[in-house]
Motif scaffolding. Structure first.
Motif, PDB file in Angstrom:
ATOM      1  N   THR A 245      28.803 -68.174 -33.528  1.00  0.00           N
ATOM      2  CA  THR A 245      29.121 -68.355 -32.098  1.00  0.00           C
ATOM      3  C   THR A 245      27.903 -68.761 -31.273  1.00  0.00           C
ATOM      4  OG1 THR A 245      28.772 -65.985 -31.741  1.00  0.00           O
ATOM      5  CG2 THR A 245      31.039 -66.716 -32.175  1.00  0.00           C
TER       6      THR A 245
ATOM      7  N   ASP B  22      31.923 -71.706 -35.255  1.00  0.00           N
ATOM      8  CA  ASP B  22      33.038 -71.252 -34.427  1.00  0.00           C
ATOM      9  C   ASP B  22      32.906 -71.637 -32.956  1.00  0.00           C
ATOM     10  OD1 ASP B  22      34.330 -70.091 -36.591  1.00  0.00           O
ATOM     11  OD2 ASP B  22      33.305 -68.152 -36.315  1.00  0.00           O
ATOM     12  N   VAL B  23      31.870 -72.401 -32.610  1.00  0.00           N
ATOM     13  CA  VAL B  23      31.665 -72.784 -31.214  1.00  0.00           C
ATOM     14  C   VAL B  23      32.652 -73.874 -30.828  1.00  0.00           C
ATOM     15  CG1 VAL B  23      30.065 -73.824 -29.560  1.00  0.00           C
ATOM     16  CG2 VAL B  23      29.235 -72.132 -31.219  1.00  0.00           C
TER      17      VAL B  23
ATOM     18  N   HIS C  36      28.551 -68.558 -25.126  1.00  0.00           N
ATOM     19  CA  HIS C  36      29.194 -68.076 -23.897  1.00  0.00           C
ATOM     20  C   HIS C  36      28.218 -67.966 -22.725  1.00  0.00           C
ATOM     21  CE1 HIS C  36      28.170 -63.990 -25.777  1.00  0.00           C
ATOM     22  NE2 HIS C  36      27.456 -64.017 -24.659  1.00  0.00           N
TER      23      HIS C  36
END
Length: 346
Positions: free
Chosen positions: A34, A81-82, A130
């Motif tokens: 991530t 997973d980004v 994020h």
């Protein structure tokens, strides 16, 4: 492009001053699924960096940190997973990487770059996806690097839970990064700005940015009374309060009944504040501490910056190898706006 394996980064092995800044080579950590790898193009400095270098940051700092919290750069690699990001996009990171929306928590506070966790004075930085926001298209990397702390703090103060409106009056103290952004954002929102400084030359720059009234607090030490005079005795709607104990009593004196004192810094030293609770109570003053802002607020702010084509004030740019000189210049308080380190050579 091939993914780099090593970076050069500054660390503070000792914390009794920025003379301890040490440039060294380090391995780039392997990306988690991530996370993204960002090539850092520019880093802006702030007062916090000076006190971290002295080991005096009141919110805590790790041992031997990579300093710096405010960066702009380019994504060069992404975890598997980004979603929603791609290589080559221009980005900033939020100051606290886990402050996505809402209020700060103890856990969020521990993700502040450049003190509790390693910061951004490095050629390449691994960040959680994020934490990222896109850079407004009209800004350079150097200009965008000023946004994460100084600009977002001013935005949160003036356009957060207690937003100003057109026709309001805002007092900004000094001509440092937060105060200059407060001036620019207030003017962009239709407010009247009163600016203070100890330098007439700096006040002239504030006037050029849209300040309607100027007060030299060296020649007018009762600047709070001058603010009341300028507002016909009413007082201002918002105070960008960066002085702390040394100025806060005067800020409360010159804010309107029910007005907001936005507590941001403590650069003016100590003073007697024993009457502060009574002064706040007697005028119904709203006093709010500002802990930068969330990624959601950062995105909102960038829409305003893009809409009005706001240009951050960059006073001086130093190259990466001269970062200690950038700290020295920041400490000298000669600047108006922001001091920036250009990290990338391209």
């Amino acid at each position: 492009m091939s993914i780099p394996q090593k970076t050069r980064e500054y660390r503070l092995p000792k914390v009794d001053g920025f003379h301890n800044l040490t440039l060294q080579e380090a391995a780039i950590p392997k990306l988690k699924s991530t996370e993204v790898l960002v090539k850092v193009h520019a880093v802006s400095l702030q007062y916090r960096d000076l006190i971290v270098a002295k080991g005096q940051y009141p919110l805590g700092q790790k041992e031997n940190p990579v300093p710096g919290s405010d960066m702009a750069g380019e994504i060069v690699a992404l975890g598997e997973d980004v979603k929603g990001w791609s290589a080559g996009e221009r980005v900033c990171s939020n100051f606290s990487t886990d402050h996505i929306f809402g209020d700060v928590t103890d856990e969020i506070k521990k993700t502040g770059l450049g003190a509790p966790i390693d910061g951004v004075l490095t050629e390449y930085k691994v960040l959680p996806a994020h934490a990222l926001v896109r850079i407004p298209e009209h800004l350079s990397y150097e200009e965008a690097s000023t946004l994460p702390c100084a600009a977002l703090t001013a935005y949160n103060a003036l356009l957060g839970p207690l937003p100003l409106k057109g026709g309001d009056t805002v007092l900004v103290q000094g001509t440092g990064g937060v105060s200059i952004f407060g001036l620019q954002l207030a003017v962009a929102s239709g407010a009247t700005v009163i600016a203070t400084s100890s330098s007439d030359a700096k006040l002239a720059k504030a006037k050029a940015l849209g300040a309607a009234h100027l007060i030299n607090y060296k020649t007018t030490p009762a600047w709070d009374e001058e603010v009341l005079r300028l507002t016909g005795g009413r007082g201002v709607d918002h105070v960008i309060e960066v002085g702390g104990p040394g100025t806060i009593m005067k800020s409360v004196n010159c804010v309107r009944y029910g007005g907001s004192v936005d507590v941001i810094g403590f650069v003016a030293g100590q003073a007697d504040t024993s009457r502060l609770p009574v002064a706040v109570l007697s005028k119904g003053v709203i006093m709010r501490g500002i802990l930068i802002g969330s990624r959601a607020q950062f995105e909102d702010m960038n829409r305003l910056i893009s809409a009005v084509k706001l240009k951050p004030v960059v006073d001086k740019v130093f190259d990466f190898e001269h970062t200690p000189e950038a700290y020295e210049y920041l400490e000298s308080q000669q600047h108006v706006g922001k001091v920036v380190v250009k990290v990338s050579k391209d």
